[in-house]
Design an enzyme around this catalytic site. Structure first.
Site, short mmCIF file in Angstrom:
data_model
loop_
_atom_site.label_atom_id
_atom_site.label_comp_id
_atom_site.label_asym_id
_atom_site.label_seq_id
_atom_site.Cartn_x
_atom_site.Cartn_y
_atom_site.Cartn_z
N HIS A 132 -3.23 -5.81 2.58
CA HIS A 132 -2.90 -5.88 4.01
C HIS A 132 -3.47 -7.19 4.55
O HIS A 132 -3.92 -8.05 3.77
CB HIS A 132 -3.59 -4.72 4.76
CG HIS A 132 -3.08 -3.36 4.44
ND1 HIS A 132 -1.88 -2.86 4.91
CD2 HIS A 132 -3.62 -2.37 3.69
CE1 HIS A 132 -1.72 -1.62 4.48
NE2 HIS A 132 -2.75 -1.30 3.74
N CYS A 186 0.82 -1.22 0.00
CA CYS A 186 0.00 0.00 0.00
C CYS A 186 0.85 1.27 0.00
O CYS A 186 1.47 1.59 -1.01
CB CYS A 186 -0.99 -0.06 1.17
SG CYS A 186 -2.43 0.92 0.86
N1 GLN Z 1 -2.26 6.76 2.28
C1 GLN Z 1 -2.33 5.82 1.16
C2 GLN Z 1 -3.76 5.71 0.59
O1 GLN Z 1 -4.70 6.09 1.26
C3 GLN Z 1 -1.86 4.46 1.63
C4 GLN Z 1 -2.80 3.82 2.66
C5 GLN Z 1 -2.25 2.51 3.21
O2 GLN Z 1 -1.06 2.28 3.31
N2 GLN Z 1 -3.20 1.62 3.65
O3 GLN Z 1 -3.93 5.20 -0.51
#
Ligand code: GLN
Length: 247
Positions: free
Chosen positions: A198, A94
């Site tokens: 995740h 992510c």
């Molecule tokens: N801030 C980034 C987004 O919202 C990554 C979020 C994350 O790592 N879950 O896409």
């Protein structure tokens, strides 16, 4: 044989249980009698990264990404690039994935330049993508050929010509909710895997964990790993598959 995991920004880029990926890599290496250890790579001048076999770069909200993207370029980029050229592997999830690309642009228009190790660009959309994800992976030889996880991101990521998708989205949104791709893989000696999964990812995808360990060790001539009893891990994998199919 030594096996070293390099954990990028463990204090800031580590959300939705991403540290479970570190524990999985560590344990699966130890269960093969490898001399496994974790090196934490915080902000500031990087420690020697030459010995790292697998780097892990977890997720983070926009705020955390803003705190580390300049450090990534200034203090980590060159050594990361060299390590991958020498056969190391990177798994980025992510927010970490987004910053290995060319840039991540927030919904407010703030642009955080990435280091371009993966040929992707990301712009945040208004709506967050949240939920189970099932992917049919394109990585050769992974059994099962599915990967399961959980996504929570506003970023919409699009692949450039030098990146291949990690796989095809069977359930969920993946990279951008429109082209049915999830993640990205790129190789330059070693391999780089970026993903929105995740969960954390590796405990329920032991086959991907072993892919990373085996590929990293292969540069030392021996990537063959002894078989483990993954019945519990694959039962968890199967349960997510069924839950996703029911939705
Ligand atoms: N801030 C980034 C987004 O919202 C990554 C979020 C994350 O790592 N879950 O896409």
């Amino acid at each position: 044989m030594k096996f070293t995991i390099g954990w990028l920004y463990p204090d800031l880029m580590n959300i939705y249980g991403d540290r479970g990926n570190i524990l999985t890599l560590l344990r699966r290496a130890q269960w093969r009698e490898l001399d496994a250890s974790v090196v934490e790579l915080q902000r500031g001048r990087a420690k020697n990264m030459d010995d790292v076999d697998v780097f892990f770069f977890g997720g983070g909200q926009d705020r955390e990404q803003a705190l580390i993207y300049e450090d990534l370029r200034e203090h980590k980029q060159d050594q990361l690039q060299q390590a991958v050229k020498n056969g190391a592997q990177i798994l980025a999830v992510c927010g970490g994935y987004q910053l290995l690309g060319h840039y991540y642009q927030t919904a407010e228009g703030e642009r955080y330049d990435g280091i371009g190790l993966i040929d992707v660009t990301t712009q945040a959309g208004k709506k967050r993508f949240i939920g189970d994800v099932v992917v049919q992976t394109s990585i050769e030889g992974l059994t099962p050929s599915t990967l399961v996880g959980f996504e929570n991101h506003s970023g919409r990521t699009f692949l450039g010509p030098n990146a291949r998708p990690l796989g095809k989205v069977l359930t969920g949104k993946g990279n951008n909710g429109s082209d049915k791709t999830e993640g990205a893989v790129q190789s330059m000696g070693g391999g780089i895997i970026g993903t929105y999964l995740h969960g954390s990812l590796l405990p329920k995808n032991p086959h991907l964990a072993d892919h990373l360990i085996g590929e990293a060790l292969r540069r030392r001539g021996d990537g063959a790993l002894s078989k483990l009893d993954d019945s519990e891990e694959l039962a968890a994998h199967g349960w997510i598959l069924q839950r996703a199919q029911r939705r």
